[in-house]
Scaffold this motif. Sequence first.
Motif, PDB file in Angstrom:
ATOM      1  N   GLY A   1       2.444  48.009 -19.444  1.00  0.00           N
ATOM      2  CA  GLY A   1       0.888  47.872 -18.776  1.00  0.00           C
ATOM      3  C   GLY A   1       1.138  48.676 -17.525  1.00  0.00           C
ATOM      4  N   THR A   2       2.182  48.038 -16.586  1.00  0.00           N
ATOM      5  CA  THR A   2       2.595  48.790 -15.287  1.00  0.00           C
ATOM      6  C   THR A   2       3.601  49.272 -15.282  1.00  0.00           C
ATOM      7  N   GLY A   3       4.552  49.123 -16.147  1.00  0.00           N
ATOM      8  CA  GLY A   3       5.786  49.718 -16.357  1.00  0.00           C
ATOM      9  C   GLY A   3       6.878  48.874 -15.533  1.00  0.00           C
ATOM     10  N   THR A   4       6.642  47.774 -14.950  1.00  0.00           N
ATOM     11  CA  THR A   4       7.536  46.857 -14.149  1.00  0.00           C
ATOM     12  C   THR A   4       8.744  46.526 -15.231  1.00  0.00           C
ATOM     13  N   THR A   5       8.238  45.854 -16.377  1.00  0.00           N
ATOM     14  CA  THR A   5       9.444  45.424 -17.216  1.00  0.00           C
ATOM     15  C   THR A   5       9.950  46.391 -17.617  1.00  0.00           C
ATOM     16  N   LEU A   6       9.640  47.585 -17.835  1.00  0.00           N
ATOM     17  CA  LEU A   6      10.521  48.695 -18.618  1.00  0.00           C
ATOM     18  C   LEU A   6      11.555  48.924 -17.316  1.00  0.00           C
ATOM     19  N   ALA A   7      10.934  49.111 -16.129  1.00  0.00           N
ATOM     20  CA  ALA A   7      11.783  49.585 -14.943  1.00  0.00           C
ATOM     21  C   ALA A   7      13.006  48.443 -14.816  1.00  0.00           C
ATOM     22  N   GLY A   8      12.565  47.236 -14.991  1.00  0.00           N
ATOM     23  CA  GLY A   8      13.816  46.290 -14.810  1.00  0.00           C
ATOM     24  C   GLY A   8      14.679  46.385 -15.977  1.00  0.00           C
ATOM     25  N   MET A   9      14.385  46.402 -17.030  1.00  0.00           N
ATOM     26  CA  MET A   9      15.308  46.570 -18.267  1.00  0.00           C
ATOM     27  C   MET A   9      15.916  47.943 -18.203  1.00  0.00           C
TER      28      MET A   9
ATOM     29  N   GLU B   1      24.718  53.966 -23.017  1.00  0.00           N
ATOM     30  CA  GLU B   1      24.633  54.325 -24.350  1.00  0.00           C
ATOM     31  C   GLU B   1      23.406  53.756 -24.865  1.00  0.00           C
ATOM     32  N   GLN B   2      22.707  53.098 -24.009  1.00  0.00           N
ATOM     33  CA  GLN B   2      21.427  52.182 -24.387  1.00  0.00           C
ATOM     34  C   GLN B   2      20.288  53.078 -24.006  1.00  0.00           C
ATOM     35  N   LYS B   3      19.197  52.756 -24.446  1.00  0.00           N
ATOM     36  CA  LYS B   3      17.681  53.399 -24.047  1.00  0.00           C
ATOM     37  C   LYS B   3      16.664  52.502 -24.446  1.00  0.00           C
ATOM     38  N   VAL B   4      15.495  52.538 -23.614  1.00  0.00           N
ATOM     39  CA  VAL B   4      14.430  51.701 -23.703  1.00  0.00           C
ATOM     40  C   VAL B   4      13.169  52.524 -23.940  1.00  0.00           C
ATOM     41  N   ILE B   5      12.334  52.082 -24.704  1.00  0.00           N
ATOM     42  CA  ILE B   5      11.327  53.093 -25.096  1.00  0.00           C
ATOM     43  C   ILE B   5       9.968  52.022 -24.757  1.00  0.00           C
ATOM     44  N   GLY B   6       8.931  52.632 -24.048  1.00  0.00           N
ATOM     45  CA  GLY B   6       7.889  51.970 -23.640  1.00  0.00           C
ATOM     46  C   GLY B   6       6.707  52.485 -24.438  1.00  0.00           C
TER      47      GLY B   6
ATOM     48  N   PHE C   1       0.849  58.761 -16.914  1.00  0.00           N
ATOM     49  CA  PHE C   1       0.921  58.555 -15.856  1.00  0.00           C
ATOM     50  C   PHE C   1       1.784  57.393 -15.249  1.00  0.00           C
ATOM     51  N   LEU C   2       2.439  56.716 -16.133  1.00  0.00           N
ATOM     52  CA  LEU C   2       3.229  55.516 -15.845  1.00  0.00           C
ATOM     53  C   LEU C   2       4.482  56.058 -15.491  1.00  0.00           C
ATOM     54  N   LYS C   3       4.884  57.288 -15.876  1.00  0.00           N
ATOM     55  CA  LYS C   3       6.320  57.752 -15.649  1.00  0.00           C
ATOM     56  C   LYS C   3       6.355  58.073 -14.184  1.00  0.00           C
ATOM     57  N   GLU C   4       5.343  58.493 -13.418  1.00  0.00           N
ATOM     58  CA  GLU C   4       5.631  58.475 -12.011  1.00  0.00           C
ATOM     59  C   GLU C   4       5.657  57.012 -11.322  1.00  0.00           C
ATOM     60  N   ASP C   5       4.949  56.057 -11.778  1.00  0.00           N
ATOM     61  CA  ASP C   5       4.865  55.003 -11.451  1.00  0.00           C
ATOM     62  C   ASP C   5       6.287  54.081 -11.656  1.00  0.00           C
ATOM     63  N   ILE C   6       6.831  54.620 -12.951  1.00  0.00           N
ATOM     64  CA  ILE C   6       8.237  53.890 -13.100  1.00  0.00           C
ATOM     65  C   ILE C   6       9.500  54.347 -12.314  1.00  0.00           C
ATOM     66  N   ASN C   7       9.264  55.843 -12.280  1.00  0.00           N
ATOM     67  CA  ASN C   7      10.196  56.458 -11.578  1.00  0.00           C
ATOM     68  C   ASN C   7      10.328  55.958  -9.937  1.00  0.00           C
ATOM     69  N   ASN C   8       8.977  55.886  -9.367  1.00  0.00           N
ATOM     70  CA  ASN C   8       8.971  55.075  -7.930  1.00  0.00           C
ATOM     71  C   ASN C   8       9.456  53.813  -7.946  1.00  0.00           C
TER      72      ASN C   8
ATOM     73  N   ALA D   1      19.386  53.267 -17.390  1.00  0.00           N
ATOM     74  CA  ALA D   1      19.331  53.916 -18.778  1.00  0.00           C
ATOM     75  C   ALA D   1      18.556  54.750 -19.027  1.00  0.00           C
ATOM     76  N   HIS D   2      18.743  55.624 -20.023  1.00  0.00           N
ATOM     77  CA  HIS D   2      17.584  56.516 -20.498  1.00  0.00           C
ATOM     78  C   HIS D   2      16.353  55.730 -21.081  1.00  0.00           C
ATOM     79  N   TRP D   3      15.346  56.253 -20.610  1.00  0.00           N
ATOM     80  CA  TRP D   3      14.026  55.511 -20.874  1.00  0.00           C
ATOM     81  C   TRP D   3      12.956  56.709 -21.260  1.00  0.00           C
ATOM     82  N   GLN D   4      12.063  56.169 -21.972  1.00  0.00           N
ATOM     83  CA  GLN D   4      10.893  57.356 -22.364  1.00  0.00           C
ATOM     84  C   GLN D   4       9.753  56.530 -22.682  1.00  0.00           C
ATOM     85  N   LEU D   5       8.473  57.169 -22.703  1.00  0.00           N
ATOM     86  CA  LEU D   5       7.211  56.530 -23.019  1.00  0.00           C
ATOM     87  C   LEU D   5       6.777  57.447 -24.317  1.00  0.00           C
ATOM     88  N   ILE D   6       6.042  56.468 -25.284  1.00  0.00           N
ATOM     89  CA  ILE D   6       5.188  56.976 -26.387  1.00  0.00           C
ATOM     90  C   ILE D   6       3.888  56.710 -26.243  1.00  0.00           C
TER      91      ILE D   6
END
Length: 300
Positions: free
Chosen positions: A172-180, A187-192, A201-208, A226-231
């Motif tokens: 929703g806001t990307g906060t949980t993904l950023a924390g994870m 070697e791990q990754k998280v996909i939001g 638009f969440l890419k910029e928010d998460i990077n911030n 860790a590596h992360w991406q949005l789908i």
Amino acid sequence: MSSIFFPPLIQQISNEMGANAGVKLSVLRLDLMHPQINGNKWFKLKYNLVEAKEKNLSTILTFGGAYSNHIYATAAAGNLFGFRTIGLIRGEENIPLNPTLQFAVAQGMELVYIDRQTYKQRHTEELQNHLKQRFGEVFIIPEGGCNLNGMRGCIEILQTVQGFNTICLACGTGTTLAGMALSLNQEQKVIGFPVLKGGDFLKEDINNLLTNYLASNLPTPVNSPAHWQLISDYHFGGYAKVTNKLKLFCQDFQQQYDIPLDHVYTGKMFYGVMDLIAKGFFKSESLLLIHTGGLQGNCE
């Protein structure tokens, strides 16, 4: 404070399609941690409540829409831990109240409705100063618990979880993904899976969020995320938009695996994961799907 919560369990899913692709599927059941303050919401609230208590502030003020899981959880947490709560609700009051807002009021939350234009100013110092003049000394938590305290709590979600190379969750806001991302190794990754239309638009928010957290003095188990991406292809029309296809998927999933899914967040992510497995996107991976709660939203 955490002693009243059950530790989250991991439930494995036996899925023929996943097995054929070499994909191991498991679900982290954050929805079972507490009957009212469950999912990722507790983790985003935890350190905000700690800071409010440290500052001797007894009133929590926060923001959300009429169907907000965050409003629901904040009202319950305030009642449980002895805080007065005020919810600034986007839009006009509609009577009778929907189940989410009925619950918030029953937990003692004062609801204040603000027009959508004013709501857009919720992050500004001008509006926050006005709110403090109106309501007195309040501790303000952003919409969805989207701040560094929220991230700090989300870093802890996976602290006892091992053996997975890919984590999937709704955003929703990307906060949980950023924390994870700050709790995983390289070697791990998280996909939001954004649940809002045009969720890139969440890419910029998460990077911030990541930049600001790493620049703070708050604890982090890693030096770089860790590596992360949005789908962003599985929003089903936008936030809180639900189609018959999604509803049927959630019904079938619950019947097959005894795991209820909400239509606003988790259901969309689970649908996306299953669709991507069918398309060959995941191969020979161990996936952990995060159940972020919010099941009361299915009653709306």
